[in-house]
Design an enzyme around this catalytic site. Sequence first.
Site, short mmCIF file in Angstrom:
data_model
loop_
_atom_site.label_atom_id
_atom_site.label_comp_id
_atom_site.label_asym_id
_atom_site.label_seq_id
_atom_site.Cartn_x
_atom_site.Cartn_y
_atom_site.Cartn_z
CG ASP A 18 -5.36 -7.23 1.94
OD1 ASP A 18 -6.46 -7.37 1.38
OD2 ASP A 18 -4.61 -6.25 1.75
CB SER B 219 -0.89 0.03 1.25
OG SER B 219 -1.81 -1.03 1.21
CB SER C 52 -13.05 0.69 0.07
OG SER C 52 -12.02 0.74 -0.91
NE ARG D 31 -2.49 4.72 0.31
CZ ARG D 31 -3.07 3.55 0.02
NH1 ARG D 31 -2.35 2.54 -0.46
NH2 ARG D 31 -4.37 3.38 0.22
NE ARG E 133 -10.38 -6.92 -6.96
CZ ARG E 133 -9.34 -6.56 -6.21
NH1 ARG E 133 -8.11 -6.75 -6.66
NH2 ARG E 133 -9.53 -6.03 -5.03
CE LYS F 52 -10.38 -6.76 -0.15
NZ LYS F 52 -10.02 -5.34 -0.32
C1 S3P Z 1 -5.53 -1.34 0.00
C2 S3P Z 1 -6.79 -1.40 0.55
C3 S3P Z 1 -7.55 -2.65 0.72
C4 S3P Z 1 -6.66 -3.88 0.60
C5 S3P Z 1 -5.70 -3.78 -0.54
C6 S3P Z 1 -4.81 -2.56 -0.39
C7 S3P Z 1 -4.88 -0.03 -0.16
O1 S3P Z 1 -8.55 -2.71 -0.29
O2 S3P Z 1 -7.44 -5.04 0.45
O3 S3P Z 1 -4.89 -4.92 -0.61
O4 S3P Z 1 -3.65 0.02 -0.41
O5 S3P Z 1 -5.57 1.00 -0.04
P1 S3P Z 1 -9.96 -1.98 -0.08
O6 S3P Z 1 -9.69 -0.58 0.24
O7 S3P Z 1 -10.70 -2.09 -1.38
O8 S3P Z 1 -10.63 -2.76 1.03
#
Ligand code: S3P
Length: 443
Positions: A322, A24, A169, A28, A124, A349
């Site tokens: 996750d 994540s 989310s 970013r 998705r 997912k």
């Molecule tokens: C993530 C948010 C999650 C997670 C994904 C990474 C992110 O998804 O499952 O692996 O980096 O913002 P969701 O925000 O759709 O739940």
Amino acid sequence: MAKPLSSRRASPLAGSARVPGDKSISHRALMLGALAVGESVVTGLLEGDDVLRTAACMRALGAEVERRDDGSWRLFGRGGGGLMEPSDILDMGNSGTGARLLMGLVATHPFTTFFTGDGSLRSRPMRRVIDPLTRMGARFVSRDGGRLPLAVTGTAQPTPITYELPVASAQVKSAIMLAGLNTAGETTVIEREATRDHTELMLRNFGATVRVEDAEGGGRAITVAGFPELTGRPVQVPADPSSAAFPVVAALLVEGSEIRLPGIGTNPLRTGLYQTLLEMGADIRFDNPRDQAGEPVADLVVRSSRLKGVDVPAERAPSMIDEYPILAVAAAFAEGTTRMRGLGELRVKESDRLAAMARGLAACGAAVEEERDSLIVHGTGRIPDGDATVATHFDHRIAMSFLVMGMASARPVRVDDAEAIDTSFPAFVQLMNGLGAKIEVVE
Ligand code: S3P
């Protein structure tokens, strides 16, 4: 080509291992580095397929992005609003995070971007980002059901919005916040359940103004002010707690193990699995807690433990979304029933993880019940049989979970295709075998 692997009973795990960078935070860092004025140097970036695609996309959008010989990544950003129209389709591969966050970023740039991805990503739901970004003024043309491939034409005059997330989310929250950067005025996202806040923390680090307040009626309101001056800066990416989860659970399950995992991210919005494992009786220590570029990290020390079943409340889901596949594996070795609730999001997912886990665990001899949005695992405290070949549906976390299952089961567990592991943890097999696992290619 499919890459089948087999995992058999491991030796007691021992030693220290470097878990790769947080997925994540890596996405970013590349996106903000590409927007900031001047140079950003990112160390510890996850070099998995998902993140490498985001790096390629930021290049396609006009930023300078290069990997240096010492393994760090240097970015030279375009400045706010300075992205350029990509000359080809952006292929996000397997990455929902890359796709959704980038859609937000380009939605307030006045050009057209085409997105596609692999078979999993093309199935998705994208409506969750299309809806709010359309309200800000972007135009989308997508396949039926808001699926990829899709095209987005960004708006030159975005409208700032206040938007309440219909699903918990961080991807949707982040897409709106990134769109808000190039929008005059203030853009606000209301979330009733807190989701990972890496975008908020990193935006502040790059110089943006982000306010977090209690929302009326519960939850939090996150506001980003438009046109911030983002300035290039160093980013040290913590090791990924979601990837660390696999060696952690393996060490808990394989008797006689003790391992050390340095520099793991401990952001409280990511540590639901660790809280749950502690409740199950796990011996996990968090040494040297410290701050790394605005994110908390610690060194983990994990010793094998006897686990007991617990109830995992639905409210905890966003902080461990996750990690349910690997928790379900731990639950199969525990004594007593583990109930995991509020898991509806797991069905959309990288694969339908609820169904994939229920089927795989049953094939390995565990007693499991799958409900619409819950998974119930009846642990007996005895070692499950294993001796199954599990379908991974090109899902990295399903593949890694069942390879961990094989490390502690009576007989080997095979996965039909481990290729997807490269999306988030390319050195998984080497790292696990280095600690004592016996994971091999099936000839
Ligand atoms: C993530 C948010 C999650 C997670 C994904 C990474 C992110 O998804 O499952 O692996 O980096 O913002 P969701 O925000 O759709 O739940």
